[in-house]
Design a protein around this motif. Sequence first.
Motif, PDB file in Angstrom:
ATOM      1  N   ASN A   1      39.497  17.518  37.944  1.00 22.10           N
ATOM      2  CA  ASN A   1      40.478  17.369  36.869  1.00 22.10           C
ATOM      3  C   ASN A   1      39.792  16.734  35.665  1.00 22.10           C
ATOM      4  O   ASN A   1      40.018  15.575  35.314  1.00 22.10           O
ATOM      5  CB  ASN A   1      41.660  16.517  37.333  1.00 22.10           C
ATOM      6  N   TRP A   2      38.929  17.522  35.008  1.00 18.76           N
ATOM      7  CA  TRP A   2      38.127  17.002  33.917  1.00 18.76           C
ATOM      8  C   TRP A   2      38.979  16.644  32.703  1.00 18.76           C
ATOM      9  O   TRP A   2      38.738  15.623  32.042  1.00 18.76           O
ATOM     10  CB  TRP A   2      37.058  18.024  33.523  1.00 18.76           C
ATOM     11  N   GLU A   3      39.958  17.457  32.410  1.00 18.96           N
ATOM     12  CA  GLU A   3      40.819  17.174  31.254  1.00 18.96           C
ATOM     13  C   GLU A   3      41.570  15.866  31.439  1.00 18.96           C
ATOM     14  O   GLU A   3      41.624  15.026  30.525  1.00 18.96           O
ATOM     15  CB  GLU A   3      41.801  18.330  31.060  1.00 18.96           C
ATOM     16  N   THR A   4      42.128  15.662  32.609  1.00 22.37           N
ATOM     17  CA  THR A   4      42.827  14.400  32.892  1.00 22.37           C
ATOM     18  C   THR A   4      41.869  13.225  32.816  1.00 22.37           C
ATOM     19  O   THR A   4      42.194  12.171  32.251  1.00 22.37           O
ATOM     20  CB  THR A   4      43.488  14.466  34.279  1.00 22.37           C
ATOM     21  N   PHE A   5      40.686  13.378  33.380  1.00 17.89           N
ATOM     22  CA  PHE A   5      39.659  12.327  33.342  1.00 17.89           C
ATOM     23  C   PHE A   5      39.372  11.904  31.908  1.00 17.89           C
ATOM     24  O   PHE A   5      39.383  10.706  31.580  1.00 17.89           O
ATOM     25  CB  PHE A   5      38.401  12.850  34.033  1.00 17.89           C
ATOM     26  N   HIS A   6      39.150  12.856  31.037  1.00 18.41           N
ATOM     27  CA  HIS A   6      38.773  12.516  29.661  1.00 18.41           C
ATOM     28  C   HIS A   6      39.939  11.990  28.837  1.00 18.41           C
ATOM     29  O   HIS A   6      39.827  10.952  28.163  1.00 18.41           O
ATOM     30  CB  HIS A   6      38.156  13.739  28.975  1.00 18.41           C
TER      31      HIS A   6
END
Length: 360
Positions: free
Chosen positions: A148-153
């Motif tokens: 979940n890269w978008e959530t991470f960033h």
Amino acid sequence: MRSLLSRRFRATRAVTAATAVLALASVTGQVAHADTPAVPEFDDGFGLSQVTEDREVHSSTDFSITVTTPEVAGQHKIRIFLPSDYASEPGKRWPVTYFLHGGPGNPDEAGTVEALRSDQMITVAPDGGRKGWYADWLMQDTAEGAANWETFHLEQVVPLIDANLRTIPDRGQRAVVGLSMGGFGSMHYAQTRPDLFGHVASMSGGIDFGNYAVRGAVVATELNLTTAWCAVSSSRGCADYGPVVDSDAIFGSPYPVFNADHIWRSVNPAASANLAKLADTGITLYTGDNDLVENHTADGVDIVTSRLDKLGIPSRAVNYGDGSSLSPTCNGGHNYGCWAPAFADYIPRLEAAFAAEETK
């Protein structure tokens, strides 16, 4: 968050370190010394936990923290550049620019772009994975694990930075910029969260998912077909995109049959509905057109600017062709020989935009 007592201890320790040799053993068994540059301490939070033994300090204005999160498998570096006056002006707050690397790159590639070491802003370069594509993946059970890269960033890194550094937490004082895979990421993030970012720049970005060559490049990274789109974020040549995952893992099926490609279309930065979300955002696009990849990124810039014009949304587009008009290091190809001078052109403009926002 740590207690007020912990914060006071931390401040006392920092003062002591500036004047005397410290022999404070941490929980990792490491020892701090007076000749180690002082950098800001970070509190954990927003679902992020620091791996303290992996902190890297290059100088008092250039350091990295490493974090873990349930949202993305593994450990992830966040490299940070501070203005040279950050420590000497403790009452001042600063704009922030987020740099999104390409694939299969890493945060340290920000160190190759001298313009990102600005005295007018904080620069943050978070890990985006070898093929994270700045998205919350459709499939979370691949060899890559949680992705979940978008959530991470957007929901973890950005608030962590605002909580631990003296930022100006306002969209007009926050930018997102990226190259290649990160060029898609910067446009996608600016469109997804216009409340966060008032400025966006894409360098040679994969910004038109309506272009099937761009879709093919994404699929090639999923399948680790290194000959399909070489040198996506560096001049190292064909590189390793990591474990092979399903070709539908990130955005689902890329094929426009029975609405199978609906995720691709919904996140397409070139879609007019998504571009309309940038009505109040400063938009800058750079590309060359002198190799196979740049031919497609140039097409994407043309399509995006045409649609922005129809929407009445201003933008600045720079097609430097074979690179001769940009820099002697640039051959118009998909590499840092062009991206570094493109950033050298862009960053002073961004600094001026930040300054103009601050005076409003």
